[in-house]
Design an enzyme around this catalytic site. Sequence first.
Site, PDB file in Angstrom:
ATOM      1  N   TYR A  28     -43.524  -9.073  19.455  1.00 22.54           N
ATOM      2  CA  TYR A  28     -42.936  -8.209  18.533  1.00 22.54           C
ATOM      3  C   TYR A  28     -42.436  -6.847  19.322  1.00 22.54           C
ATOM      4  O   TYR A  28     -41.544  -5.926  18.983  1.00 22.54           O
ATOM      5  CB  TYR A  28     -44.016  -7.778  17.401  1.00 22.54           C
ATOM      6  CG  TYR A  28     -43.845  -8.665  16.158  1.00 22.54           C
ATOM      7  CD1 TYR A  28     -43.037  -8.768  15.637  1.00 22.54           C
ATOM      8  CD2 TYR A  28     -45.135  -9.651  16.089  1.00 22.54           C
ATOM      9  CE1 TYR A  28     -42.755  -9.959  14.531  1.00 22.54           C
ATOM     10  CE2 TYR A  28     -45.003 -10.484  15.014  1.00 22.54           C
ATOM     11  CZ  TYR A  28     -44.046 -10.605  14.162  1.00 22.54           C
ATOM     12  OH  TYR A  28     -43.801 -11.439  13.167  1.00 22.54           O
TER      13      TYR A  28
ATOM     14  N   GLU B  74     -69.997 -29.909  20.632  1.00 21.13           N
ATOM     15  CA  GLU B  74     -68.774 -30.371  19.873  1.00 21.13           C
ATOM     16  C   GLU B  74     -68.686 -29.690  18.783  1.00 21.13           C
ATOM     17  O   GLU B  74     -67.599 -29.074  18.359  1.00 21.13           O
ATOM     18  CB  GLU B  74     -68.429 -31.759  19.681  1.00 21.13           C
ATOM     19  CG  GLU B  74     -67.176 -31.892  18.961  1.00 21.13           C
ATOM     20  CD  GLU B  74     -66.487 -33.624  18.873  1.00 21.13           C
ATOM     21  OE1 GLU B  74     -66.977 -34.100  19.896  1.00 21.13           O
ATOM     22  OE2 GLU B  74     -65.715 -33.577  18.011  1.00 21.13           O
TER      23      GLU B  74
ATOM     24  N   ASP C 182     -68.931 -36.148  20.500  1.00 21.44           N
ATOM     25  CA  ASP C 182     -68.756 -37.572  19.791  1.00 21.44           C
ATOM     26  C   ASP C 182     -68.398 -38.554  20.931  1.00 21.44           C
ATOM     27  O   ASP C 182     -67.732 -38.287  21.918  1.00 21.44           O
ATOM     28  CB  ASP C 182     -67.560 -37.553  18.968  1.00 21.44           C
ATOM     29  CG  ASP C 182     -68.121 -36.698  17.510  1.00 21.44           C
ATOM     30  OD1 ASP C 182     -69.213 -36.491  17.501  1.00 21.44           O
ATOM     31  OD2 ASP C 182     -67.239 -36.393  16.891  1.00 21.44           O
TER      32      ASP C 182
END
Lengths: 363, 363
Positions: free
Chosen positions: A93, A189, A241
């Site tokens: 911007y 996690e 996991d």
Amino acid sequence: MDKSTAKLIQELAEKLYKDILKKNIPALNFPVRSLENVIYDKKKGFFEIGDLTKERSLTVNTVKTFAQTIRMMALSHEIVKKDDMATKREAYYVSKNWGDARFTEQPESDAIMDDVEAHFRINRERMGFIPEEKGGEVAGKLIVIDKDPATGKELRIDCTQFGSGSYSIPIACEDLKFETHAKFILAIETAGMFQRLVKHSFYNTANCILVSMGGVPTRACRRFIRRLADDKKLPVYAFVDGDPYGITNIYRTLKVGSGNNAHLNQYFCVPQASYLGVTPQDIIDFKLKDATHPLQEVDIKRAKDALKNDPFIRMHKPWKKAMEQMLSMGVRVEQQAFAKHGLNHVIETYLPKKLKNTSKFLP
Amino acid sequence: MDKSTAKLIQELAEKLYKDILKKNIPALNFPVRSLENVIYDKKKGFFEIGDLTKERSLTVNTVKTFAQTIRMMALSHEIVKKDDMATKREAYYVSKNWGDARFTEQPESDAIMDDVEAHFRINRERMGFIPEEKGGEVAGKLIVIDKDPATGKELRIDCTQFGSGSYSIPIACEDLKFETHAKFILAIETAGMFQRLVKHSFYNTANCILVSMGGVPTRACRRFIRRLADDKKLPVYAFVDGDPYGITNIYRTLKVGSGNNAHLNQYFCVPQASYLGVTPQDIIDFKLKDATHPLQEVDIKRAKDALKNDPFIRMHKPWKKAMEQMLSMGVRVEQQAFAKHGLNHVIETYLPKKLKNTSKFLP
């Protein structure tokens, strides 16, 4: 922010200015940022950028990009001088006031920013540019030393004093200092598992620092873990996991970084990390079989891809074996699966057992 | 956790037990959870669940679901008694030890959990069940009172003392207490804008509490803002992107909740919230035209849908006008767009100007 960034920019600007006065064609060099220019050295422990470079010299065709690159450096210079900061989107911007050098879309300004950081071989944060997103919470035996943004006074933030809440890592953590007697960092996690370990003050029992990654760790989260681990010489254990996503996306990004940002991995990876679990072998050792899920098409594809193409998996025999074991078992396992044996089995049994043999963690 | 939850469960269990002894068919009632059973009362300020109920009585066909519902209640009872907690996923895994009542997939256990919370008309957190995800950071003039999870000792968490970092809201915040002399809560969409306001200690200048929502606020984040705003009678001002997503997803979810969880909105919405900006009118007032983006197909669809179907937008004339103005201007604006006038225009000009006229904020 680092003074040397301002100096680096100033020196380059002076060189370009002199070239112009001497009527030489000014030019900038950038390392090529793609997988073909990536080297993986097991000892260094992260994806590194190679020697291929491209040159951007000032011609009729490059004049706009060249000007944008210079203005981006000037913006960085202004920001670090003022000890301010800008997100990538804010920088885009700001360019709206650069006349013909304005960017039309943010991907253009992002690419220029990447070029600049690759040129100087420093991370964007040191140029005062910060990511949009936060991520990463901390609880445990750690004092973070920061300063009051209003007064500049030193602040000591004790990460055991947040109750059920936690310390949220700032977007830029270059200037933080640390004090700790913890023995390791546990990078987790899921926010749910992190909250369980906080609730039961696992950081007291295990004398450690808990970090919640909330999926693939953000830049800020990886940088924080890296700086803390380097500074205090702490090992980092990952608890994610046991599936191809957890291993090849979350863990591998934490440890060696990502392919298309190789010029940054030296700052944003954690080579001292090792993999606590959940491993395919844990499914057998901790009787989790009936709490697993069959591997999906996408899991199998990801695992096979990694075995074939991922230099990190390919270079580490234990990982090759683990991935092959997962494929032959045909199942994945989540870190919540231990709840099958009772909600706190993970705290009372799994983690203590694993932490007795850290040398057996996957690399 | 709340003792009355344990009591509610125990009373229901006793009733079912007596029914069985009397050879009556035991039955449970649940409100219907769908949009057709939602009421929006402007004064109350949130989507509320209606009077439609469904009954689950014990028959040959319902025996498994019935047993699962009872076991889920028993798990909740056990957890709240022990002052422990379980994520939805953990609860699913715990069921692996329920023999024939085990769940095959997590959506099944989630649905039962939703039934139970709807039955008791309390939120899941009060049953000891917590979401998987964290979300929401806080900085500013607030002291959060929590307890040390290890010792139970009271902890006072001063949210002005985290430097460039912040306080990360815990997943369950039912038991927190607050102290503050702040005048309002500013709920911010992006982490980058939050970090800018923290960096420049905006909470000192404006005497307020800053909350980073990081997109659509999580349950924990909404619950935290709600409890804090209720307890301390504070107004909540939302500062989000001026686009249909920011308005109808982020802001509306914060303020009135969501349609398909209407039985929970009384806890998870913030009726005292109003919309600071960015409004379509701000684009004109703050000369942002050349920092806007054209509305995409999906934006237009979302805005038109809201005008036609969303009871919240339809009931508030100022919102109808604002959405129509956005559609006729054909552009959206982000909260970073003020950077066009300089990185700190948002802090030095936009926010102070807007905050002088809070009564003009959109409802």
